[in-house]
Design a protein around this motif. Structure first.
Motif, PDB file in Angstrom:
ATOM      1  N   CYS A 199       0.834  -1.201   0.000  1.00 41.01           N
ATOM      2  CA  CYS A 199       0.000   0.000   0.000  1.00 41.01           C
ATOM      3  C   CYS A 199       0.872   1.255   0.000  1.00 41.01           C
ATOM      4  N   LYS A 200       1.920   1.220   0.770  1.00 47.44           N
ATOM      5  CA  LYS A 200       2.836   2.364   0.823  1.00 47.44           C
ATOM      6  C   LYS A 200       3.502   2.582  -0.535  1.00 47.44           C
ATOM      7  N   LYS A 201       3.913   1.509  -1.176  1.00 48.88           N
ATOM      8  CA  LYS A 201       4.559   1.599  -2.487  1.00 48.88           C
ATOM      9  C   LYS A 201       3.594   2.198  -3.519  1.00 48.88           C
ATOM     10  N   LEU A 202       2.351   1.714  -3.554  1.00 44.26           N
ATOM     11  CA  LEU A 202       1.372   2.262  -4.493  1.00 44.26           C
ATOM     12  C   LEU A 202       1.133   3.744  -4.218  1.00 44.26           C
ATOM     13  N   TRP A 203       1.056   4.098  -2.937  1.00 46.38           N
ATOM     14  CA  TRP A 203       0.815   5.489  -2.555  1.00 46.38           C
ATOM     15  C   TRP A 203       1.970   6.370  -3.033  1.00 46.38           C
ATOM     16  N   GLU A 204       3.201   5.897  -2.819  1.00 49.39           N
ATOM     17  CA  GLU A 204       4.383   6.656  -3.236  1.00 49.39           C
ATOM     18  C   GLU A 204       4.481   6.759  -4.756  1.00 49.39           C
ATOM     19  N   HIS A 258      -2.336  14.303   0.267  1.00 50.51           N
ATOM     20  CA  HIS A 258      -2.107  13.450   1.430  1.00 50.51           C
ATOM     21  C   HIS A 258      -0.647  13.013   1.489  1.00 50.51           C
ATOM     22  N   SER A 259      -0.123  12.918   2.693  1.00 51.05           N
ATOM     23  CA  SER A 259       1.242  12.421   2.858  1.00 51.05           C
ATOM     24  C   SER A 259       1.244  10.899   2.743  1.00 51.05           C
ATOM     25  N   VAL A 260       2.427  10.322   2.596  1.00 50.71           N
ATOM     26  CA  VAL A 260       2.559   8.878   2.432  1.00 50.71           C
ATOM     27  C   VAL A 260       2.099   8.120   3.686  1.00 50.71           C
ATOM     28  N   PHE A 297      -4.325   0.932   4.325  1.00 43.93           N
ATOM     29  CA  PHE A 297      -4.114  -0.494   4.598  1.00 43.93           C
ATOM     30  C   PHE A 297      -5.058  -0.962   5.708  1.00 43.93           C
ATOM     31  N   ASP A 298      -5.160  -0.193   6.788  1.00 45.04           N
ATOM     32  CA  ASP A 298      -6.051  -0.559   7.897  1.00 45.04           C
ATOM     33  C   ASP A 298      -7.507  -0.655   7.428  1.00 45.04           C
ATOM     34  N   GLU A 299      -7.921   0.283   6.563  1.00 47.28           N
ATOM     35  CA  GLU A 299      -9.288   0.255   6.035  1.00 47.28           C
ATOM     36  C   GLU A 299      -9.506  -0.989   5.169  1.00 47.28           C
ATOM     37  N   ILE A 300      -8.519  -1.324   4.352  1.00 50.46           N
ATOM     38  CA  ILE A 300      -8.616  -2.529   3.524  1.00 50.46           C
ATOM     39  C   ILE A 300      -8.816  -3.751   4.406  1.00 50.46           C
TER      40      ILE A 300
END
Length: 177
Positions: free
Chosen positions: A19-24, A41-43, A50-53
Motif C-alpha cells: 500500500c505504501k509503495k502504491l501510494w508513493e 495526502h502524505s505517504v 491499509f487498515d481500512e482494507i
C-alpha cells in the motif's frame, strides 16, 4: 492466501508495504483525468488505507494488488460495496504509474476479478463508474463487456469544473455467452 493467476500478472492480497509503495508511486494523469485520489495526502496516509482494507476485506470489499513477476506491485483492483442479498457490487481499479497504463494490465486484472466475482463470490451484477472525460476508462469498460446504463449529470466537481459521471453495468448471465 488468495492468488489469481493471469498470463502476465497475478492478483494477491496486499501487505502494508505494498500500500505504501502504491501510494508513493501514484501519478495523476492530467491528460486522462479520473476522480482525484491521494492529492494532498502524505505517504503516512497509506497506513490508514491499509487498515481500512483489512477492516473491510472479505465483508464489504475484496481488494487485491496487481503484481507483475516476483513481488512488483503496479496497482490494485477491488470488488466494492458487495451486496450479498442482491448479488451485486462495483469494481474499481488503479494503476499507480502512468508508464504501466494502457498496456493491458488493467484489462487482464479486471478480467481475473470479474471471473472471480461471478464464479466464486456469487455476484450476478457488477457496476462501474467513470468521469465523462476519462475516455480510456470508458473504452476499457466497454471492452470488458460493460454496457452504458446512465449518466449522472454534473455529478462531480473537480479542478474548477463540473463533470458527468457515466454508469456502466455487467451481468453474469451475459458475460459467459
Amino acid at each position: 492466501m488468495l492468488k489469481l493467476q493471469g498470463k502476465r500478472l497475478y492478483l494477491a492480497a496486499m501487505e502494508r508495504a505494498h500500500c505504501k509503495k502504491l501510494w508513493e508511486d501514484f501519478e495523476y494523469d492530467f491528460d486522462n483525468q479520473a476522480e482525484p485520489l491521494n492529492i494532498g495526502h502524505s505517504v503516512e496516509k497509506a497506513d490508514e488505507w491499509f487498515d481500512e482494507i483489512q477492516k473491510l476485506q472479505g465483508n464489504k470489499h475484496i481488494r487485491l494488488g496487481i503484481f507483475l513477476g516476483g513481488d512488483t506491485i503496479i496497482g490494485d483492483v477491488a470488488l466494492q460495496d458487495i451486496d450479498n442479498k442482491n448479488r451485486s457490487c462495483s469494481i474499481g481499479m488503479g494503476i499507480a504509474k502512468i508508464e504501466n497504463r494502457n498496456k493491458g494490465y488493467g484489462k487482464e486484472a479486471a478480467e481475473l476479478m470479474i471471473d472471480y466475482a461471478f464464479q466464486h463470490v456469487g455476484i450476478e451484477r457488477i457496476t462501474a463508474n467513470t468521469l465523462e472525460i476519462n475516455i480510456s476508462a470508458k473504452k476499457s469498460l466497454e471492452g470488458l463487456g460493460f454496457e452504458f446504463e446512465g449518466r449522472e449529470r454534473k455529478a462531480v466537481y473537480f479542478g474548477g469544473k463540473r463533470y458527468d459521471r457515466l454508469n456502466f453495468g455487467l451481468l453474469a448471465d451475459g458475460y459467459y455467452v
